[in-house]
Design an enzyme around this catalytic site. Sequence first.
Site, PDB file in Angstrom:
ATOM      1  N   ARG A   1      11.758 -12.672  20.981  1.00  0.00           N
ATOM      2  CA  ARG A   1      11.646 -14.116  20.783  1.00  0.00           C
ATOM      3  C   ARG A   1      12.810 -14.942  21.329  1.00  0.00           C
ATOM      4  O   ARG A   1      12.787 -16.160  21.229  1.00  0.00           O
ATOM      5  CB  ARG A   1      11.451 -14.463  19.302  1.00  0.00           C
ATOM      6  CG  ARG A   1      10.214 -13.857  18.666  1.00  0.00           C
ATOM      7  CD  ARG A   1      10.103 -14.288  17.220  1.00  0.00           C
ATOM      8  NE  ARG A   1       9.066 -13.581  16.497  1.00  0.00           N
ATOM      9  CZ  ARG A   1       7.815 -14.008  16.345  1.00  0.00           C
ATOM     10  NH1 ARG A   1       7.454 -15.133  16.893  1.00  0.00           N
ATOM     11  NH2 ARG A   1       6.946 -13.304  15.669  1.00  0.00           N
ATOM     12  N   ASP A   2      13.844 -14.304  21.872  1.00  0.00           N
ATOM     13  CA  ASP A   2      14.970 -15.097  22.384  1.00  0.00           C
ATOM     14  C   ASP A   2      15.604 -14.412  23.586  1.00  0.00           C
ATOM     15  O   ASP A   2      16.824 -14.277  23.674  1.00  0.00           O
ATOM     16  CB  ASP A   2      16.013 -15.315  21.283  1.00  0.00           C
ATOM     17  CG  ASP A   2      17.014 -16.417  21.652  1.00  0.00           C
ATOM     18  OD1 ASP A   2      16.677 -17.278  22.481  1.00  0.00           O
ATOM     19  OD2 ASP A   2      18.145 -16.406  21.121  1.00  0.00           O
ATOM     20  N   ILE A   3      14.787 -13.982  24.535  1.00  0.00           N
ATOM     21  CA  ILE A   3      15.316 -13.341  25.738  1.00  0.00           C
ATOM     22  C   ILE A   3      15.858 -14.418  26.668  1.00  0.00           C
ATOM     23  O   ILE A   3      15.154 -15.374  27.024  1.00  0.00           O
ATOM     24  CB  ILE A   3      14.220 -12.523  26.451  1.00  0.00           C
ATOM     25  CG1 ILE A   3      13.741 -11.391  25.541  1.00  0.00           C
ATOM     26  CG2 ILE A   3      14.747 -11.941  27.759  1.00  0.00           C
ATOM     27  CD1 ILE A   3      12.575 -10.620  26.102  1.00  0.00           C
TER      28      ILE A   3
ATOM     29  N   ASN B   1      21.680 -12.973  26.357  1.00  0.00           N
ATOM     30  CA  ASN B   1      21.266 -11.952  25.400  1.00  0.00           C
ATOM     31  C   ASN B   1      20.910 -10.631  26.071  1.00  0.00           C
ATOM     32  O   ASN B   1      20.216  -9.799  25.502  1.00  0.00           O
ATOM     33  CB  ASN B   1      20.072 -12.439  24.570  1.00  0.00           C
ATOM     34  CG  ASN B   1      20.502 -13.388  23.469  1.00  0.00           C
ATOM     35  OD1 ASN B   1      21.683 -13.466  23.138  1.00  0.00           O
ATOM     36  ND2 ASN B   1      19.563 -14.114  22.906  1.00  0.00           N
TER      37      ASN B   1
ATOM     38  N   ARG C   1      15.372 -16.411  13.414  1.00  0.00           N
ATOM     39  CA  ARG C   1      15.505 -17.828  13.751  1.00  0.00           C
ATOM     40  C   ARG C   1      14.133 -18.475  13.922  1.00  0.00           C
ATOM     41  O   ARG C   1      13.911 -19.607  13.514  1.00  0.00           O
ATOM     42  CB  ARG C   1      16.318 -17.985  15.047  1.00  0.00           C
ATOM     43  CG  ARG C   1      17.784 -17.739  14.863  1.00  0.00           C
ATOM     44  CD  ARG C   1      18.572 -18.264  16.058  1.00  0.00           C
ATOM     45  NE  ARG C   1      18.145 -17.654  17.305  1.00  0.00           N
ATOM     46  CZ  ARG C   1      18.540 -16.463  17.732  1.00  0.00           C
ATOM     47  NH1 ARG C   1      19.349 -15.734  16.984  1.00  0.00           N
ATOM     48  NH2 ARG C   1      18.145 -15.975  18.886  1.00  0.00           N
TER      49      ARG C   1
END
Length: 636
Positions: A159-161, A165, A183
């Site tokens: 969900r946060d590539i 990261n 998050r």
Amino acid sequence: MTTDNVHALPLGTRLGDYRLDAIIGHGGFGITYRAFDSQLAKVVAIKEYLPIEFAVRTAEGKVVPRGARYADDFAWGRERFLDEARALARFRHPHIVPVLRFLAANGTAYTVMEFEDGQSVGQLLRQSGRRLPPDDVRRLAEGILDGLAAVHAQGFLHRDIKPSNIIIRRDGVPILIDFGAARQAMGGRTRTLTSVLTPQYAPIEQYAMDGKQGPWSDIYSAAAVLHHAIAGVPPPEAASRVGHDPYKPLAVTQVDRYDPTFLAAIDRALAFVPTERPQSVAAWRALFGASLPSSDDAPTRRMTVAPELPRTSAAPRLGGAQRGEEVAAAAPPPQPSRFPTKWLALAVVVALAAVAFWFLKPKIGQMQASAPPVATPTPLPPPVPVTSTSSTPSTPAPAKAPVPQTSTPAAPAPAAAPAQPDKELLTQAQRAADDARAVFDKAKDAATAARAMAGEAKIMAARAALATLENAQRITLDDGGSYVGQLADGKRQGLGVLNANDGERRGEWQGDLMNGRGTMRLPDGSRYEGQWRDGQSTGLGVMEKPGVEREEGNFVAGKLEGPGLHRTLADPAVVQMGEWHNDQLEGPGVETVGDSERYEGSFRAGKRHGYGQVTTADKKVTSGRWEDGKRVETGP
């Protein structure tokens, strides 16, 4: 607190067996520290749950909700944070950061992870237009696909590539870090996207709270990272692709550098509509075909960029949008001993020297006794100045007889005392600079939240303009303008678009006025994207005059109020960050002028006023005092 982050624990703080040594990452959801495990004698990374939207740290180091109304959200988010740690602890994969344990302390939660020594893809791409070599991009793609396949196989999403990261370890292996499931869950509960997504890499479904997400969402973000590595820039933000899509396929723009099959697979993964993307990593891998690294190279997926990095630049990237430099460097490993060869040789040399000195000692004494005394030179008399009152050289005056020297030399004249710096000025300037840095962090967080809210507003504006909008009606206004959208009791209520002489407004309406999220476009090209209240641009948002200026933060009736930033778009760009009142910077703040200087200090009515410090491009720091933008006193 530390100078790197006002919300962080002091360096040296102990959490059970761990000692916090440095801050290596921070963002809107938490802070990541480098720590030393005293039991295992190894370096680890520890991530602390500290959502700045609804939590603060007390003077005693505890993390508590900002108020009673935030208590439930804070506690709920802490449980999701621990749930994510428990899920990640199950993974043991060469391309996923290992989670070692999790713990509770200081009223919050912590996740302990392996310290991945290397640089992030974000660091490698930090320079504008920077690209990675094609072979490294291929290996990066293979590593991401492998890591994502393992994550998705467990029913989990990253969900946060994004570039920051993904760590490239020093052995060249790419590692996925800082998962964003907690998050995202928090954003769904609080109905805000603040600190949840990174616009350049987030798919369109992450902007909508009820957007259906799946493996195809991570695939979009991973493809956006590969796009950045190939083209030197990320793809257009998903919110800007609503309606007219400005995306230019890599298969067209980069075909001279890459296998067309490789580029086409990335273009397909960046499809705006979720159903048009590969729905699984296996399906995406099939699109790459033989363009990925061969099986001989597959087990390690080592990239060549990481081993070339200098040792001093290592910094794992474990969380957050914005990163600081490490506060302390890890101690170098002890060197193996070379005894006995090295020390035996030294001992032999020392012994021989001692024997030689014992035999020669009598002769040395005789030589010292017979040596003549060393005479102290007598200084020459100073020259006598010659004066002349005509063009004819005058007869030089007879030289004065030299003054007999006594056994006690004359004491030298005392040197002039150096000027003492204005300690009061220096103290005041340093204090003002410290206050400015504290406010700077708040302004930066507010600007990040404002950009996220602007993305939400653009989504609402796009929905309001859909030709298929349910129950949409058209009405004509008295001034000749028009409204197309939803109505209730004859008033604008719901989603709609207003076209009037003073511009266009799209978004959410209530009681015939803009209320909620939406956008405004004025005839001169100026625009606002963000929150609205009673027809006024009030709340988090972004306001911009193209080519002139841009403001990000909290607005009241169209004027910047509270923490935020103002940027002039002319060259050199001037950026002011701090607390704003009626569109002017007041109190502590930070001002940067291009790449030439950075001022940290006090402001009044948007101008430097009071004490502060200036740091120039060559890192020289000067203290001073300003009045109405002019320096009136300079210190060291």
